[in-house]
Enzyme design. Sequence first.
Site, PDB file in Angstrom:
ATOM      1  N   CYS A 169       3.191  54.660 -21.962  1.00  0.00           N
ATOM      2  CA  CYS A 169       3.879  55.020 -23.215  1.00  0.00           C
ATOM      3  C   CYS A 169       2.871  55.547 -24.230  1.00  0.00           C
ATOM      4  O   CYS A 169       3.142  56.494 -24.973  1.00  0.00           O
ATOM      5  CB  CYS A 169       4.593  53.806 -23.809  1.00  0.00           C
ATOM      6  SG  CYS A 169       5.583  52.876 -22.624  1.00  0.00           S
ATOM      7  N   SER A 178      12.476  61.354 -36.228  1.00  0.00           N
ATOM      8  CA  SER A 178      13.717  60.887 -35.613  1.00  0.00           C
ATOM      9  C   SER A 178      14.008  61.667 -34.333  1.00  0.00           C
ATOM     10  O   SER A 178      14.449  61.107 -33.320  1.00  0.00           O
ATOM     11  CB  SER A 178      14.877  61.034 -36.603  1.00  0.00           C
ATOM     12  OG  SER A 178      16.115  60.769 -35.977  1.00  0.00           O
ATOM     13  N   ARG A 208       8.816  57.924 -18.218  1.00  0.00           N
ATOM     14  CA  ARG A 208      10.058  57.308 -17.770  1.00  0.00           C
ATOM     15  C   ARG A 208      10.071  55.847 -18.200  1.00  0.00           C
ATOM     16  O   ARG A 208       9.143  55.359 -18.849  1.00  0.00           O
ATOM     17  CB  ARG A 208      10.201  57.418 -16.248  1.00  0.00           C
ATOM     18  CG  ARG A 208       9.090  56.750 -15.460  1.00  0.00           C
ATOM     19  CD  ARG A 208       9.157  57.121 -13.989  1.00  0.00           C
ATOM     20  NE  ARG A 208       8.094  56.499 -13.212  1.00  0.00           N
ATOM     21  CZ  ARG A 208       7.793  56.848 -11.969  1.00  0.00           C
ATOM     22  NH1 ARG A 208       8.452  57.809 -11.356  1.00  0.00           N
ATOM     23  NH2 ARG A 208       6.816  56.235 -11.320  1.00  0.00           N
ATOM     24  N   THR A 266       9.505  52.070 -18.494  1.00  0.00           N
ATOM     25  CA  THR A 266       8.372  51.255 -18.049  1.00  0.00           C
ATOM     26  C   THR A 266       8.591  49.764 -18.243  1.00  0.00           C
ATOM     27  O   THR A 266       7.746  48.959 -17.860  1.00  0.00           O
ATOM     28  CB  THR A 266       7.099  51.621 -18.837  1.00  0.00           C
ATOM     29  OG1 THR A 266       7.300  51.277 -20.209  1.00  0.00           O
ATOM     30  CG2 THR A 266       6.749  53.094 -18.701  1.00  0.00           C
ATOM     31  N   CYS A 321       1.872  49.615 -24.017  1.00  0.00           N
ATOM     32  CA  CYS A 321       2.027  50.117 -22.645  1.00  0.00           C
ATOM     33  C   CYS A 321       1.230  51.406 -22.511  1.00  0.00           C
ATOM     34  O   CYS A 321       1.405  52.331 -23.297  1.00  0.00           O
ATOM     35  CB  CYS A 321       3.509  50.366 -22.376  1.00  0.00           C
ATOM     36  SG  CYS A 321       3.870  51.616 -21.135  1.00  0.00           S
ATOM     37  N   TRP A 377       7.803  51.451 -33.929  1.00  0.00           N
ATOM     38  CA  TRP A 377       8.742  52.348 -34.614  1.00  0.00           C
ATOM     39  C   TRP A 377       8.997  51.889 -36.052  1.00  0.00           C
ATOM     40  O   TRP A 377       9.175  52.718 -36.949  1.00  0.00           O
ATOM     41  CB  TRP A 377      10.055  52.439 -33.821  1.00  0.00           C
ATOM     42  CG  TRP A 377       9.908  53.283 -32.605  1.00  0.00           C
ATOM     43  CD1 TRP A 377       9.926  52.876 -31.309  1.00  0.00           C
ATOM     44  CD2 TRP A 377       9.675  54.694 -32.572  1.00  0.00           C
ATOM     45  NE1 TRP A 377       9.720  53.946 -30.469  1.00  0.00           N
ATOM     46  CE2 TRP A 377       9.565  55.069 -31.218  1.00  0.00           C
ATOM     47  CE3 TRP A 377       9.538  55.680 -33.553  1.00  0.00           C
ATOM     48  CZ2 TRP A 377       9.336  56.389 -30.822  1.00  0.00           C
ATOM     49  CZ3 TRP A 377       9.303  56.991 -33.160  1.00  0.00           C
ATOM     50  CH2 TRP A 377       9.201  57.335 -31.815  1.00  0.00           C
ATOM     51  N   ARG A 401      22.360  54.205 -27.130  1.00  0.00           N
ATOM     52  CA  ARG A 401      21.496  54.861 -28.101  1.00  0.00           C
ATOM     53  C   ARG A 401      22.168  56.041 -28.804  1.00  0.00           C
ATOM     54  O   ARG A 401      21.781  56.406 -29.914  1.00  0.00           O
ATOM     55  CB  ARG A 401      20.215  55.346 -27.412  1.00  0.00           C
ATOM     56  CG  ARG A 401      19.390  54.226 -26.796  1.00  0.00           C
ATOM     57  CD  ARG A 401      18.245  54.773 -25.952  1.00  0.00           C
ATOM     58  NE  ARG A 401      17.575  53.734 -25.172  1.00  0.00           N
ATOM     59  CZ  ARG A 401      16.557  53.004 -25.592  1.00  0.00           C
ATOM     60  NH1 ARG A 401      16.091  53.178 -26.817  1.00  0.00           N
ATOM     61  NH2 ARG A 401      15.995  52.108 -24.824  1.00  0.00           N
TER      62      ARG A 401
END
Length: 429
Positions: A358, A213, A155, A157, A355, A168, A248
């Site tokens: 993550c 993607s 979720r 963070t 993180c 990315w 997004r």
Amino acid sequence: REPELAVTGYLDDCTCDVETIDAFNNYKLFPRLNELLESDYFRYYKVNLQKPCPFWDDNSHCGMRDCAVQPCPSEEIPDGIRSGSYKYSEEANNLAEECEEAKRLGAVDDSLSKETRQAVLQWTQHDDSSDSFCEADDIHSPDAEYVDLLLNPERYTGYKGPDAWKIWNSIYEENCFKPQNVKRPLASGRESESALCFAGVCVEKRAFYRLISGLHASINIHLSARYLLQDTWSEKKWGPNVTEFQQRFDEVLTRGEGPRRLKNLYFLYLIELRALSKVLPFFERPGFQLYTGNKSQDTEMKHLLLEILHLAKSFPLHFDENSFFAGNKKEAAKLKEEFRLHFKNISKIMDCVGCFKCRLWGKLQTQGLGTALKILFSENLIERIPESGPSYGFQLTRQEIVALFNAFGRVSTSVKELENFRNILQNMR
């Protein structure tokens, strides 16, 4: 302006359509898969979150390598923030606050009961396969620990900004197949995907880009669906953040890229679903167990697992992976190896995520997708698996099995969450 979420119809490189996947996933597969992933075998994942980043010095301003797993006292905030010349500036205070939030929300809950710790010691299997698509963690390393995935849901963070975009950017720019003359600058505002032109790019390289993607889209859906809406001393409230989702994926706000990203999510779904349908013979063997030591639950979960795999096999519009590596044998072998090494590199990049929560889910989902690719490219070996006895030609470790099903669980959840966002947006009109 009416909010838009225009993703319907057929997918590129496939004979399947979005509506067929929605109906199959949301009402048939998703509920069964969720039940499976709550079982002991699938909820505990062994992971090394202490591996150093192999590509660049990890100088994240939040110092998450040390802070995220355990509460971080203020003296552990990096010197650059605490230094007298800097700590009273507005930017420094914002950084410190962001660090504190991201550290708190990104922390991994590594608590396991004594019984669980004893049980997982017995869950050892060896791996006979060298055809791995992922840089596997050394699960025997003293830094590798079992993590309860149910205590650490994926979720929001607070991990964002330059550090997150660096990950990315590295994945897309350096490790994704795309036309040589196309640049893909990533900025936190908008991704310039529309410049990507796949004319003349073979189906394998096109698929590779679409898988990455799709994974990116799936992760963004999870963060939008489980957003921190309220954070007070009395309670934390998590739920869907429609604004975050629209930024997004809305067709207008993303200049047409949102629906394309979502179609790539469905493409990822089809690839992983196809792998599940192909790997059925490995799990059907009477000698295969989902071993946790609880005999009745192990038997029940294997039955549910096989039910899910048969359901996956029954899907009417599977992706045809025979279109992959189908040309000249020498060229095909070279392309497959290139494909594998690119993906392995991406799995290494996950050790650079600042993180910890993550990083946990990034590592699990890349290992899961890597396992799916390993399955699809091992079809001949799987077909030769004997009904009884060891399967020497093709092997999956417990780690790969847990990652495979949890990764597909994440994609399946994303498809289900899309239905929820569609309903919310429909009611806003």
